[in-house]
Design a protein around this motif. Structure first.
Motif, PDB file in Angstrom:
ATOM      1  N   LYS A 177       5.529  -1.397  22.948  1.00 13.63           N
ATOM      2  CA  LYS A 177       4.595  -0.658  22.330  1.00 13.63           C
ATOM      3  C   LYS A 177       4.131   0.523  23.313  1.00 13.63           C
ATOM      4  N   PHE A 178       4.187   0.520  24.710  1.00 22.38           N
ATOM      5  CA  PHE A 178       3.977   1.656  25.639  1.00 22.38           C
ATOM      6  C   PHE A 178       5.121   2.750  25.319  1.00 22.38           C
TER       7      PHE A 178
ATOM      8  N   THR B  97       0.728  -1.112   0.030  1.00 20.14           N
ATOM      9  CA  THR B  97       0.089  -0.008   0.100  1.00 20.14           C
ATOM     10  C   THR B  97       0.903   1.330   0.128  1.00 20.14           C
ATOM     11  N   GLY B  98       2.133   0.961   0.285  1.00 18.67           N
ATOM     12  CA  GLY B  98       2.961   2.136   0.108  1.00 18.67           C
ATOM     13  C   GLY B  98       3.226   2.883   1.708  1.00 18.67           C
ATOM     14  N   GLU B  99       2.369   2.177   2.578  1.00 24.15           N
ATOM     15  CA  GLU B  99       2.668   2.740   3.999  1.00 24.15           C
ATOM     16  C   GLU B  99       3.766   2.030   4.682  1.00 24.15           C
ATOM     17  N   THR B 100       4.284   2.821   5.435  1.00 25.96           N
ATOM     18  CA  THR B 100       5.407   2.246   6.286  1.00 25.96           C
ATOM     19  C   THR B 100       4.937   1.144   7.405  1.00 25.96           C
ATOM     20  N   VAL B 101       5.396  -0.035   7.416  1.00 23.55           N
ATOM     21  CA  VAL B 101       5.257  -1.099   8.316  1.00 23.55           C
ATOM     22  C   VAL B 101       6.285  -0.858   9.698  1.00 23.55           C
ATOM     23  N   THR B 102       5.729  -1.031  10.711  1.00 20.35           N
ATOM     24  CA  THR B 102       6.819  -1.158  11.817  1.00 20.35           C
ATOM     25  C   THR B 102       6.247  -2.315  12.826  1.00 20.35           C
ATOM     26  N   VAL B 103       7.045  -2.921  13.483  1.00 15.28           N
ATOM     27  CA  VAL B 103       7.173  -3.777  14.339  1.00 15.28           C
ATOM     28  C   VAL B 103       7.550  -3.647  15.806  1.00 15.28           C
ATOM     29  N   SER B 104       7.106  -3.993  16.901  1.00 16.49           N
ATOM     30  CA  SER B 104       7.589  -4.069  18.237  1.00 16.49           C
ATOM     31  C   SER B 104       8.018  -5.366  18.656  1.00 16.49           C
TER      32      SER B 104
ATOM     33  N   ALA C 157       8.423 -12.223  27.679  1.00 14.53           N
ATOM     34  CA  ALA C 157       8.595 -11.763  26.420  1.00 14.53           C
ATOM     35  C   ALA C 157       7.277 -11.108  26.271  1.00 14.53           C
ATOM     36  N   ASP C 158       6.035 -11.247  26.484  1.00 15.66           N
ATOM     37  CA  ASP C 158       4.943 -10.513  26.403  1.00 15.66           C
ATOM     38  C   ASP C 158       4.963  -9.139  27.128  1.00 15.66           C
ATOM     39  N   ILE C 159       5.688  -9.028  28.290  1.00 12.57           N
ATOM     40  CA  ILE C 159       5.947  -8.092  29.123  1.00 12.57           C
ATOM     41  C   ILE C 159       6.831  -7.129  28.214  1.00 12.57           C
ATOM     42  N   ALA C 160       7.782  -7.867  27.734  1.00 18.06           N
ATOM     43  CA  ALA C 160       8.835  -6.512  26.934  1.00 18.06           C
ATOM     44  C   ALA C 160       8.171  -6.194  25.657  1.00 18.06           C
ATOM     45  N   LEU C 161       7.016  -7.115  25.115  1.00 19.98           N
ATOM     46  CA  LEU C 161       6.498  -6.661  23.963  1.00 19.98           C
ATOM     47  C   LEU C 161       5.566  -5.163  24.340  1.00 19.98           C
ATOM     48  N   TYR C 162       4.951  -5.528  25.251  1.00 16.76           N
ATOM     49  CA  TYR C 162       4.149  -4.300  25.611  1.00 16.76           C
ATOM     50  C   TYR C 162       4.627  -3.047  25.915  1.00 16.76           C
TER      51      TYR C 162
END
Length: 75
Positions: A58-59, A23-30, A50-55
């Motif tokens: 994101k935060f 779509t031309g949009e930038t995709v990011t990942v945490s 790992a879930d704690i680190a992911l959140y």
């Protein structure tokens, strides 16, 4: 090893951010990273950390890699 995992995750994160999406949009990942040296046989604890680190990633603004350190133990 969490540091090695973090290096791999950072390379992956940067590659994804630099790759144009259809779509031309930038995709990011945490990405949340931890290791299992303190509880080697307990997958549940590993996934929870790992879930704690992911959140945390994101935060803190998304598009980042965070390492969740091993919990402090009273020995």
């Amino acid at each position: 090893d969490a540091m090695l995992g973090s290096k791999v995750a950072e390379r992956l994160r940067k590659t994804i951010a630099a790759t144009p999406s259809p779509t031309g949009e930038t995709v990011t990942v945490s990405i949340g990273i931890t290791d299992n040296t303190d509880y080697p046989a307990d997958l549940k604890i590993l996934l929870e950390r790992a879930d704690i680190a992911l959140y945390k990633a994101k935060f803190q603004g998304r598009n980042r890699t965070i390492i969740e350190p091993a919990p402090k133990t009273n020995i």
